[in-house]
Design a protein around this motif. Structure first.
Motif, PDB file in Angstrom:
ATOM      1  N   ALA A 190      51.306  30.431  30.623  1.00  0.00           N
ATOM      2  CA  ALA A 190      50.955  29.916  31.955  1.00  0.00           C
ATOM      3  C   ALA A 190      51.290  30.936  33.036  1.00  0.00           C
ATOM      4  CB  ALA A 190      51.685  28.602  32.222  1.00  0.00           C
ATOM      5  N   TYR A 191      52.458  31.568  32.898  1.00  0.00           N
ATOM      6  CA  TYR A 191      52.849  32.593  33.877  1.00  0.00           C
ATOM      7  C   TYR A 191      51.898  33.782  33.811  1.00  0.00           C
ATOM      8  CZ  TYR A 191      55.553  36.008  36.463  1.00  0.00           C
ATOM      9  OH  TYR A 191      55.936  36.942  37.379  1.00  0.00           O
ATOM     10  N   LEU A 192      51.619  34.225  32.607  1.00  0.00           N
ATOM     11  CA  LEU A 192      50.755  35.392  32.444  1.00  0.00           C
ATOM     12  C   LEU A 192      49.356  35.120  32.993  1.00  0.00           C
ATOM     13  CD1 LEU A 192      50.512  38.268  31.391  1.00  0.00           C
ATOM     14  CD2 LEU A 192      49.966  37.345  29.137  1.00  0.00           C
ATOM     15  N   GLU A 193      48.851  33.892  32.769  1.00  0.00           N
ATOM     16  CA  GLU A 193      47.530  33.541  33.289  1.00  0.00           C
ATOM     17  C   GLU A 193      47.499  33.643  34.806  1.00  0.00           C
ATOM     18  OE1 GLU A 193      46.938  29.672  31.578  1.00  0.00           O
ATOM     19  OE2 GLU A 193      45.462  30.445  30.146  1.00  0.00           O
ATOM     20  N   GLU A 194      48.556  33.152  35.451  1.00  0.00           N
ATOM     21  CA  GLU A 194      48.594  33.232  36.909  1.00  0.00           C
ATOM     22  C   GLU A 194      48.781  34.661  37.389  1.00  0.00           C
ATOM     23  OE1 GLU A 194      47.882  32.699  40.418  1.00  0.00           O
ATOM     24  OE2 GLU A 194      47.792  30.919  39.176  1.00  0.00           O
ATOM     25  N   ASP A 195      49.612  35.421  36.677  1.00  0.00           N
ATOM     26  CA  ASP A 195      49.820  36.814  37.057  1.00  0.00           C
ATOM     27  C   ASP A 195      48.513  37.599  36.954  1.00  0.00           C
ATOM     28  OD1 ASP A 195      51.587  38.841  37.921  1.00  0.00           O
ATOM     29  OD2 ASP A 195      51.667  39.664  35.901  1.00  0.00           O
ATOM     30  N   LEU A 196      47.654  37.209  36.010  1.00  0.00           N
ATOM     31  CA  LEU A 196      46.364  37.880  35.845  1.00  0.00           C
ATOM     32  C   LEU A 196      45.346  37.484  36.914  1.00  0.00           C
ATOM     33  CD1 LEU A 196      46.044  37.716  31.956  1.00  0.00           C
ATOM     34  CD2 LEU A 196      46.218  39.801  33.340  1.00  0.00           C
ATOM     35  N   ASN A 197      45.721  36.543  37.799  1.00  0.00           N
ATOM     36  CA  ASN A 197      44.861  36.201  38.926  1.00  0.00           C
ATOM     37  C   ASN A 197      45.102  37.113  40.125  1.00  0.00           C
ATOM     38  OD1 ASN A 197      43.467  34.029  37.787  1.00  0.00           O
ATOM     39  ND2 ASN A 197      45.120  32.597  38.258  1.00  0.00           N
ATOM     40  N   SER A 198      45.970  38.100  39.969  1.00  0.00           N
ATOM     41  CA  SER A 198      46.324  38.983  41.076  1.00  0.00           C
ATOM     42  C   SER A 198      45.185  39.952  41.395  1.00  0.00           C
ATOM     43  CB  SER A 198      47.583  39.780  40.718  1.00  0.00           C
ATOM     44  OG  SER A 198      47.266  40.762  39.741  1.00  0.00           O
ATOM     45  N   PRO A 199      45.176  40.502  42.617  1.00  0.00           N
ATOM     46  CA  PRO A 199      44.128  41.469  42.998  1.00  0.00           C
ATOM     47  C   PRO A 199      44.085  42.685  42.086  1.00  0.00           C
ATOM     48  CG  PRO A 199      45.346  40.735  44.936  1.00  0.00           C
ATOM     49  CD  PRO A 199      46.074  40.204  43.743  1.00  0.00           C
ATOM     50  N   CYS A 200      45.239  43.114  41.583  1.00  0.00           N
ATOM     51  CA  CYS A 200      45.254  44.318  40.753  1.00  0.00           C
ATOM     52  C   CYS A 200      44.517  44.105  39.426  1.00  0.00           C
ATOM     53  CB  CYS A 200      46.685  44.753  40.479  1.00  0.00           C
ATOM     54  SG  CYS A 200      47.487  45.448  41.925  1.00  0.00           S
ATOM     55  N   THR A 201      44.532  42.884  38.922  1.00  0.00           N
ATOM     56  CA  THR A 201      43.808  42.609  37.681  1.00  0.00           C
ATOM     57  C   THR A 201      42.323  42.890  37.868  1.00  0.00           C
ATOM     58  OG1 THR A 201      45.395  40.935  36.959  1.00  0.00           O
ATOM     59  CG2 THR A 201      43.202  40.819  36.015  1.00  0.00           C
ATOM     60  N   GLU A 202      41.775  42.457  39.007  1.00  0.00           N
ATOM     61  CA  GLU A 202      40.359  42.704  39.264  1.00  0.00           C
ATOM     62  C   GLU A 202      40.089  44.202  39.357  1.00  0.00           C
ATOM     63  OE1 GLU A 202      37.113  41.857  42.774  1.00  0.00           O
ATOM     64  OE2 GLU A 202      38.363  40.197  42.086  1.00  0.00           O
ATOM     65  N   GLU A 203      40.965  44.927  40.049  1.00  0.00           N
ATOM     66  CA  GLU A 203      40.773  46.371  40.171  1.00  0.00           C
ATOM     67  C   GLU A 203      40.780  47.054  38.811  1.00  0.00           C
ATOM     68  OE1 GLU A 203      43.242  48.506  42.770  1.00  0.00           O
ATOM     69  OE2 GLU A 203      42.418  47.632  44.593  1.00  0.00           O
ATOM     70  N   ILE A 204      41.740  46.666  37.963  1.00  0.00           N
ATOM     71  CA  ILE A 204      41.846  47.293  36.639  1.00  0.00           C
ATOM     72  C   ILE A 204      40.622  46.972  35.786  1.00  0.00           C
ATOM     73  CG2 ILE A 204      43.143  47.215  34.457  1.00  0.00           C
ATOM     74  CD1 ILE A 204      45.673  46.820  36.262  1.00  0.00           C
ATOM     75  N   ALA A 205      40.188  45.695  35.824  1.00  0.00           N
ATOM     76  CA  ALA A 205      39.027  45.297  35.027  1.00  0.00           C
ATOM     77  C   ALA A 205      37.774  46.042  35.470  1.00  0.00           C
ATOM     78  CB  ALA A 205      38.825  43.784  35.148  1.00  0.00           C
ATOM     79  N   ILE A 206      37.582  46.131  36.783  1.00  0.00           N
ATOM     80  CA  ILE A 206      36.413  46.842  37.308  1.00  0.00           C
ATOM     81  C   ILE A 206      36.517  48.333  37.023  1.00  0.00           C
ATOM     82  CG2 ILE A 206      35.202  47.478  39.435  1.00  0.00           C
ATOM     83  CD1 ILE A 206      35.933  44.682  40.492  1.00  0.00           C
ATOM     84  N   PHE A 207      37.737  48.855  37.130  1.00  0.00           N
ATOM     85  CA  PHE A 207      37.939  50.280  36.888  1.00  0.00           C
ATOM     86  C   PHE A 207      37.515  50.661  35.469  1.00  0.00           C
ATOM     87  CE2 PHE A 207      41.226  53.864  36.478  1.00  0.00           C
ATOM     88  CZ  PHE A 207      40.350  54.793  37.026  1.00  0.00           C
ATOM     89  N   ARG A 208      37.798  49.797  34.526  1.00  0.00           N
ATOM     90  CA  ARG A 208      37.401  50.089  33.145  1.00  0.00           C
ATOM     91  C   ARG A 208      35.878  50.180  33.045  1.00  0.00           C
ATOM     92  NH1 ARG A 208      40.487  46.870  28.644  1.00  0.00           N
ATOM     93  NH2 ARG A 208      38.920  45.316  29.148  1.00  0.00           N
ATOM     94  N   ALA A 209      35.177  49.305  33.782  1.00  0.00           N
ATOM     95  CA  ALA A 209      33.717  49.357  33.770  1.00  0.00           C
ATOM     96  C   ALA A 209      33.211  50.598  34.507  1.00  0.00           C
ATOM     97  CB  ALA A 209      33.144  48.088  34.408  1.00  0.00           C
TER      98      ALA A 209
END
Length: 589
Positions: A417-436
């Motif tokens: 549950a904690y990890l799921e919420e932590d993955l809602n952070s802005p940096c997660t989006e940046e990292i995911a997009i960066f990989r693409a």
């Protein structure tokens, strides 16, 4: 169309939290509200927790983290909490005990995990919670006004029990931007009471400040829904900078007015349910107590003001930016900046300009509303230009699923549950997009690649630290593909890659862009060009209100040109009636 904002009518709770994206006028609106309430005989404390705060400039007084009486306003006190300094202290509290005991690369990873925007926000939350936990302060004021409210993501994270276990000290499943919260574990009860107070409609009003433009309204709608989901239901919407009228013979004035009305016609349905007010677009700078009073009297021009349209700066235009990239053989161009400053338009225009120089170009964007295929539908353009769009939602979900699938083998339900919420952070989006993005950049061997919405320096360092951690301990904060590993050195090579920072000639966009540049420099990237976009100063408007605002842009243009940018270009506010390819050609010219 909208009722003028009057705090006497709209404000009836002791706590007010102002929120909104950078540059919408949160600080000036919060300050004007504080001055108004103090003038009504209320004792008011104004608190800023904004890392890019210009509260001192607006009130024209030096502030610290201790409430200080404002000499020119009876009953008004203010303090400027420094979340950056608080975050630095927090980082050292968490990381300090491990120095000398763990390898340097591990410590580096921990430090970078605690360098993101979410950590700064947690630190800011800790600062204002300390104020709210002090009965002497709470009981000593009729109203406490906070400039910058916590996001729903931060509040949800603080409500999860696992947030206080520090399990991320051992977990390395996701490229977290927040890191362990154990450094603040002793504050758990205080935090719980604060979150409860935020959710109490008798105590707290959330004031969402927005501009009458589509991106600002979208952000306000997102924040409204996100905070409503966790119980913060007492909300107001202030549409700031609304033009009351326009000069029909002035193309800039007419275009600006119609653009605002078109954006408001697309107001999301959920925002229509929120009590809404407006503040006018004004010609004067919103600094100084008198001007703050003028704002809530809904004056568009100050009594002593004599607008001038004298053009003093002779800066480069986009044509010079494009020529520079063409001559120097730049292969990868990234446009960066806060939402709403025009990154997508600038990236598209640069791509168009290079195509007209005879270059083969690939343009990539994450903006779902960019309609790039429509903009570049001309057959002659399509011969040299290819376009792709990365879907942020798809990339984020794919990345989150990948991280969670690995984590489920080792973490319990609370940890997940904690990890799921932590993955809602802005940096997660940046990292995911960066990989693409990293896959797209490989195309630069054969064509110039222009990327709209690039990753920040923090994200680059986080991925870099993750690689070091992986090499040192044979475990990773997320799998780092080979394309990403190769991309980091390429982005740091100024002969191959160039960053364009896009901003507006206003306080918050410039200050936030400055922080972005420092972030990039930490990652070994020096932005080459700054573009001051949508400038009224660079137009020939005769509208008295717009020309007055043009004058107020001068000091920010000077700051960018003289202090921040290696090279600076300026782009005037363009007639918005044109669309697609023709619209972009105006920017090139």
């Amino acid at each position: 169309m909208y009722q003028p904002f009057n705090p006497k009518v709209a404000v009836n709770t002791p706590f007010l939290f102002f929120t909104g994206k950078g540059g919408v006028g949160k600080t000036s609106t919060a300050c004007a509200t504080a001055v108004f309430l103090a003038d009504q005989g209320k004792k008011v404390l104004l608190v800023s927790t904004d890392p890019a705060s210009n509260l001192q400039d607006v009130l024209d007084i030096e502030l610290s983290n201790t409430p200080l009486a404002i000499p020119s306003v009876n009953n008004l006190f203010a303090c400027n909490l420094d979340p950056e300094e608080a975050a630095k202290t927090y980082r050292e509290k968490v990381v300090g005990p491990y120095r000398g005991k763990l390898p340097d690369s591990v410590v580096l990873t921990m430090e970078e995990q605690l360098s993101g925007a979410c950590t700064v926000e947690i630190a800011a939350f800790d600062e204002f919670t300390s104020l709210l936990a002090d009965p002497a302060i709470v009981e000593g004021y009729d109203h406490i006004i906070f400039d910058t409210a916590p996001t729903g993501h931060t509040l949800r994270l603080l409500q999860l029990p696992t947030a206080w276990t520090g399990f991320l000290e051992e977990s390395t499943h996701g490229a977290s931007c927040l890191g362990p919260l154990s450094g603040l574990s002793e504050k758990k009860d205080i935090y719980s009471k604060t979150v409860a107070a935020l959710s109490d409609p008798a105590k707290t009003t959330l004031v969402m400040v927005t501009r009458p433009d589509e991106s600002s309204l979208f952000e306000a709608d997102r924040a409204s829904q996100e905070l409503r989901e966790i119980g913060i239901t007492k909300q107001l919407l202030i549409i700031n900078g609304l033009m009351k009228d326009y000069v029909p013979t002035d193309e800039v004035s007419t275009s600006f007015y119609l653009k605002q009305r078109n954006a408001l016609n697309k107001l999301p349905d959920s925002l229509k349910q929120v009590p809404s007010f407006c503040l006018p677009f004004v010609s004067y700078s919103l600094t100084g107590i008198d001007n703050l009073r003028f704002l809530l009297k809904h004056y568009t021009m100050s009594a002593s003001e004599t607008p001038s349209t004298a053009q003093k700066y002779d800066l480069a235009g986009l044509k010079e930016v494009i020529k520079d990239f063409s001559i120097n053989g730049t292969r990868v161009i990234l446009t960066m900046g806060k939402g709403g400053v025009g990154k997508t338009t600038m990236a598209s225009t640069i791509a168009l300009g290079l195509v007209e120089e005879g270059k083969k170009v690939h343009l990539t964007t994450t903006d779902p509303a960019a309609h790039l295929d429509f903009m570049f539908r001309d057959e002659n353009i399509n011969e040299l230009l290819t376009i792709s769009r990365i879907d942020p939602k798809h990339e984020v979900e794919a990345y989150k699923n990948e991280v969670l699938s690995r984590a489920r083998e080792e973490l319990d339900e609370a940890g997940i549950a904690y990890l799921e919420e932590d993955l809602n952070s802005p940096c997660t989006e940046e990292i995911a997009i960066f990989r693409a993005f990293s896959e797209v950049v490989n195309r630069s061997q054969d064509e110039i690649v222009v990327i709209d919405t690039a990753p920040t320096g923090h994200t680059l360092l986080l991925l870099d630290a993750a690689q070091s951690y992986h090499k040192e301990l044979a475990r990773s904060t997320g799998e780092v593909p080979e394309s990403v590993e190769k991309l980091l050195p390429r982005l740091r090579n100024p002969k191959e890659t160039s960053v364009v920072i896009v901003t507006l000639a206003e306080a918050t966009p410039v200050l936030e862009a400055s922080r972005l540049q420092e972030d990039l420099k930490r990652a070994g990237i020096q932005p080459k060009w700054w573009v001051v976009n949508q400038s009224l100063y660079a137009t020939k408007t005769i509208d008295p209100v717009l020309s007055g605002r043009a004058v107020s842009e001068e000091k920010w243009i000077e700051k960018v040109d003289k202090e921040l940018a290696v090279k600076c270009a300026i782009v005037p506010l363009i007639n918005q009636d044109n669309s697609g390819y023709k619209h972009l050609q105006n920017y090139v010219k």
